[in-house]
Write a protein that holds these residues in place. Sequence first.
Motif, PDB file in Angstrom:
ATOM      1  N   GLY A   1       0.818  -1.204   0.000  1.00  0.00           N
ATOM      2  CA  GLY A   1       0.000   0.000   0.000  1.00  0.00           C
ATOM      3  C   GLY A   1       0.855   1.259   0.000  1.00  0.00           C
ATOM      4  N   PHE A   2       0.216   2.395   0.196  1.00  0.00           N
ATOM      5  CA  PHE A   2       0.908   3.687   0.102  1.00  0.00           C
ATOM      6  C   PHE A   2       1.710   3.983   1.373  1.00  0.00           C
ATOM      7  CE2 PHE A   2      -2.475   4.153  -3.042  1.00  0.00           C
ATOM      8  CZ  PHE A   2      -1.780   4.702  -4.119  1.00  0.00           C
ATOM      9  N   GLU A   3       2.746   3.178   1.595  1.00  0.00           N
ATOM     10  CA  GLU A   3       3.599   3.369   2.769  1.00  0.00           C
ATOM     11  C   GLU A   3       5.066   3.530   2.383  1.00  0.00           C
ATOM     12  OE1 GLU A   3       4.364  -0.532   4.896  1.00  0.00           O
ATOM     13  OE2 GLU A   3       2.573  -1.086   3.734  1.00  0.00           O
ATOM     14  N   TYR A   4       5.341   3.597   1.086  1.00  0.00           N
ATOM     15  CA  TYR A   4       6.726   3.585   0.623  1.00  0.00           C
ATOM     16  C   TYR A   4       7.116   4.913  -0.030  1.00  0.00           C
ATOM     17  CZ  TYR A   4       5.938  -1.379   1.306  1.00  0.00           C
ATOM     18  OH  TYR A   4       5.618  -2.592   1.855  1.00  0.00           O
ATOM     19  N   THR A   5       8.299   5.381   0.312  1.00  0.00           N
ATOM     20  CA  THR A   5       8.828   6.585  -0.333  1.00  0.00           C
ATOM     21  C   THR A   5       9.618   6.233  -1.588  1.00  0.00           C
ATOM     22  OG1 THR A   5      10.784   6.492   1.105  1.00  0.00           O
ATOM     23  CG2 THR A   5       8.934   7.867   1.831  1.00  0.00           C
ATOM     24  N   ALA A   6       9.917   4.956  -1.763  1.00  0.00           N
ATOM     25  CA  ALA A   6      10.566   4.457  -2.982  1.00  0.00           C
ATOM     26  C   ALA A   6      10.129   3.017  -3.191  1.00  0.00           C
ATOM     27  CB  ALA A   6      12.082   4.546  -2.868  1.00  0.00           C
ATOM     28  N   LEU A   7       9.898   2.658  -4.448  1.00  0.00           N
ATOM     29  CA  LEU A   7       9.443   1.306  -4.769  1.00  0.00           C
ATOM     30  C   LEU A   7       9.895   0.987  -6.192  1.00  0.00           C
ATOM     31  CD1 LEU A   7       7.754  -0.875  -3.279  1.00  0.00           C
ATOM     32  CD2 LEU A   7       5.759  -0.041  -4.529  1.00  0.00           C
ATOM     33  N   LYS A   8      10.765  -0.016  -6.327  1.00  0.00           N
ATOM     34  CA  LYS A   8      11.307  -0.365  -7.639  1.00  0.00           C
ATOM     35  C   LYS A   8      11.120  -1.849  -7.908  1.00  0.00           C
ATOM     36  CE  LYS A   8      15.419   0.022 -10.552  1.00  0.00           C
ATOM     37  NZ  LYS A   8      16.811   0.522 -10.656  1.00  0.00           N
TER      38      LYS A   8
ATOM     39  N   GLN B   1      13.306   2.382   6.549  1.00  0.00           N
ATOM     40  CA  GLN B   1      13.424   0.926   6.462  1.00  0.00           C
ATOM     41  C   GLN B   1      13.580   0.554   4.989  1.00  0.00           C
ATOM     42  OE1 GLN B   1      10.156  -2.305   6.527  1.00  0.00           O
ATOM     43  NE2 GLN B   1      10.696  -2.071   8.705  1.00  0.00           N
ATOM     44  N   GLU B   2      14.531  -0.334   4.691  1.00  0.00           N
ATOM     45  CA  GLU B   2      14.764  -0.770   3.320  1.00  0.00           C
ATOM     46  C   GLU B   2      14.769  -2.289   3.254  1.00  0.00           C
ATOM     47  OE1 GLU B   2      17.683   1.477   0.876  1.00  0.00           O
ATOM     48  OE2 GLU B   2      18.221   2.438   2.764  1.00  0.00           O
ATOM     49  N   GLY B   3      14.289  -2.819   2.142  1.00  0.00           N
ATOM     50  CA  GLY B   3      14.272  -4.263   1.963  1.00  0.00           C
ATOM     51  C   GLY B   3      13.576  -4.632   0.674  1.00  0.00           C
ATOM     52  N   PHE B   4      13.176  -5.902   0.578  1.00  0.00           N
ATOM     53  CA  PHE B   4      12.440  -6.391  -0.579  1.00  0.00           C
ATOM     54  C   PHE B   4      11.087  -6.923  -0.126  1.00  0.00           C
ATOM     55  CE2 PHE B   4      16.740  -6.771  -2.404  1.00  0.00           C
ATOM     56  CZ  PHE B   4      16.519  -6.219  -3.659  1.00  0.00           C
ATOM     57  N   VAL B   5      10.085  -6.738  -0.971  1.00  0.00           N
ATOM     58  CA  VAL B   5       8.767  -7.312  -0.737  1.00  0.00           C
ATOM     59  C   VAL B   5       8.299  -7.901  -2.063  1.00  0.00           C
ATOM     60  CG1 VAL B   5       7.664  -5.060  -1.128  1.00  0.00           C
ATOM     61  CG2 VAL B   5       6.396  -6.872   0.046  1.00  0.00           C
ATOM     62  N   ASN B   6       7.724  -9.112  -2.015  1.00  0.00           N
ATOM     63  CA  ASN B   6       7.259  -9.701  -3.271  1.00  0.00           C
ATOM     64  C   ASN B   6       5.786  -9.394  -3.498  1.00  0.00           C
ATOM     65  OD1 ASN B   6       5.800 -11.547  -1.726  1.00  0.00           O
ATOM     66  ND2 ASN B   6       7.250 -13.222  -2.033  1.00  0.00           N
ATOM     67  N   ILE B   7       5.266  -9.859  -4.605  1.00  0.00           N
ATOM     68  CA  ILE B   7       3.909  -9.494  -4.995  1.00  0.00           C
ATOM     69  C   ILE B   7       2.866 -10.118  -4.073  1.00  0.00           C
ATOM     70  CG2 ILE B   7       3.378 -11.377  -6.604  1.00  0.00           C
ATOM     71  CD1 ILE B   7       2.536  -8.997  -8.581  1.00  0.00           C
TER      72      ILE B   7
ATOM     73  N   TYR C   1      12.128  -1.618  -1.647  1.00  0.00           N
ATOM     74  CA  TYR C   1      11.348  -0.533  -1.062  1.00  0.00           C
ATOM     75  C   TYR C   1      12.138   0.260  -0.025  1.00  0.00           C
ATOM     76  CZ  TYR C   1      10.784  -3.309   3.228  1.00  0.00           C
ATOM     77  OH  TYR C   1      11.019  -4.007   4.382  1.00  0.00           O
ATOM     78  N   LYS C   2      11.609   1.441   0.241  1.00  0.00           N
ATOM     79  CA  LYS C   2      12.091   2.270   1.338  1.00  0.00           C
ATOM     80  C   LYS C   2      10.892   2.979   1.938  1.00  0.00           C
ATOM     81  CE  LYS C   2      15.460   5.891   2.503  1.00  0.00           C
ATOM     82  NZ  LYS C   2      16.518   6.794   1.969  1.00  0.00           N
ATOM     83  N   THR C   3      10.824   3.021   3.271  1.00  0.00           N
ATOM     84  CA  THR C   3       9.715   3.683   3.947  1.00  0.00           C
ATOM     85  C   THR C   3      10.157   5.046   4.476  1.00  0.00           C
ATOM     86  OG1 THR C   3      10.214   2.819   6.149  1.00  0.00           O
ATOM     87  CG2 THR C   3       8.901   1.411   4.691  1.00  0.00           C
TER      88      THR C   3
END
Length: 332
Positions: free
Chosen positions: A181-188, A207-213, A201-203
């Motif tokens: 959802g709309f919680e990320y300041t960056a999403l690639k 916080q930085e990491g990976f999230v899958n679909i 992602y980055k919040t």
Amino acid sequence: MIKKLSFTVLLIFNFAFSQGNYNDSIKKVIEKDFAKIGIAEFKNLVPFHTFKGMGYLNSKDNKVVVKPTYSNLDFSKPNLKGRYKQIFFEIDSKTKDVKIFDDNFRIMGMGSDSSESNKKDSSISQGFSVDIDNNKIYSYSSSYSSEPYLFLYKKNYYAIVEKDGKYAVVRRNGETLENLGFEYTALKKYDIGNNIVWFKYKTKDNQEGFVNINGEKRVVNNLIKDSNNRIQGFFDFIDTKSSITTKYYGYSIEYNDKLYGVFDLINMDWLIKPQKKFKIIDINYSVEEPLSEKYDLNDRKKLKFYFLIGDGDKAKDYYIDSEFTKYIPKNK
């Protein structure tokens, strides 16, 4: 008139004859340079750079086996490809036959100066509409800050959208996915093939990491901070149509101004942990047998990977492997 026509035909014939002779002479040079290299050794050839050009060394002992009089040399795929002077060539991995390419001109892609028409639609509260025939968005909600980034996953359309500086992944109806959802300041998006998709992602809390679909998060705060990435390279051969995008088979070069590493997006762990010593700028590989006609991550186990190290001076670039073995010629 007949004399002029005859003269033109003669000129064309002479040019073709001269070009043929030139190509034959180049072919003989290549055959001589590679004469002592057996087909079984193709897989051990590693390109190296000097200010004179490129050559090959043998990875077993780092001895030069082809002098640096070439350019555009690639690893065994399993054929060998490269360029001698202005002539591109390919050496067959079964017969060692040398094929010369006459079509040595560049076909460069032309950029378009046409602007996108305004696709924002104030009548759509959320979501987007897709031109399925052309796989592109033709309208989207005016609540989004810019045109969504469209992608297809398992025959369904999704998009990365931005709203008020926050990013999310949504379905066509605007519904957000779990943990996207709309919680990320960056999403690639990282699409590595075989239906494996991750989002880096980055919040707002950094916080930085990976999230899958599916919403699963991994390696939270175990990445290089504010890093860039590369998941594929490019091999320049003859023209844009013949040139090849070199996929990294699930590996990603992660880097910032100080640190460089190689992350494995299949096993979700570092292959080469972040470090300062080696500035990794590209990944390549050699292979003994032809790979699947269609790109398949399962082919990765057949490949020997190499990592190009560079620092702005191409003549000093060299390869290492994942064990940090350097492939630098002993006798340039």
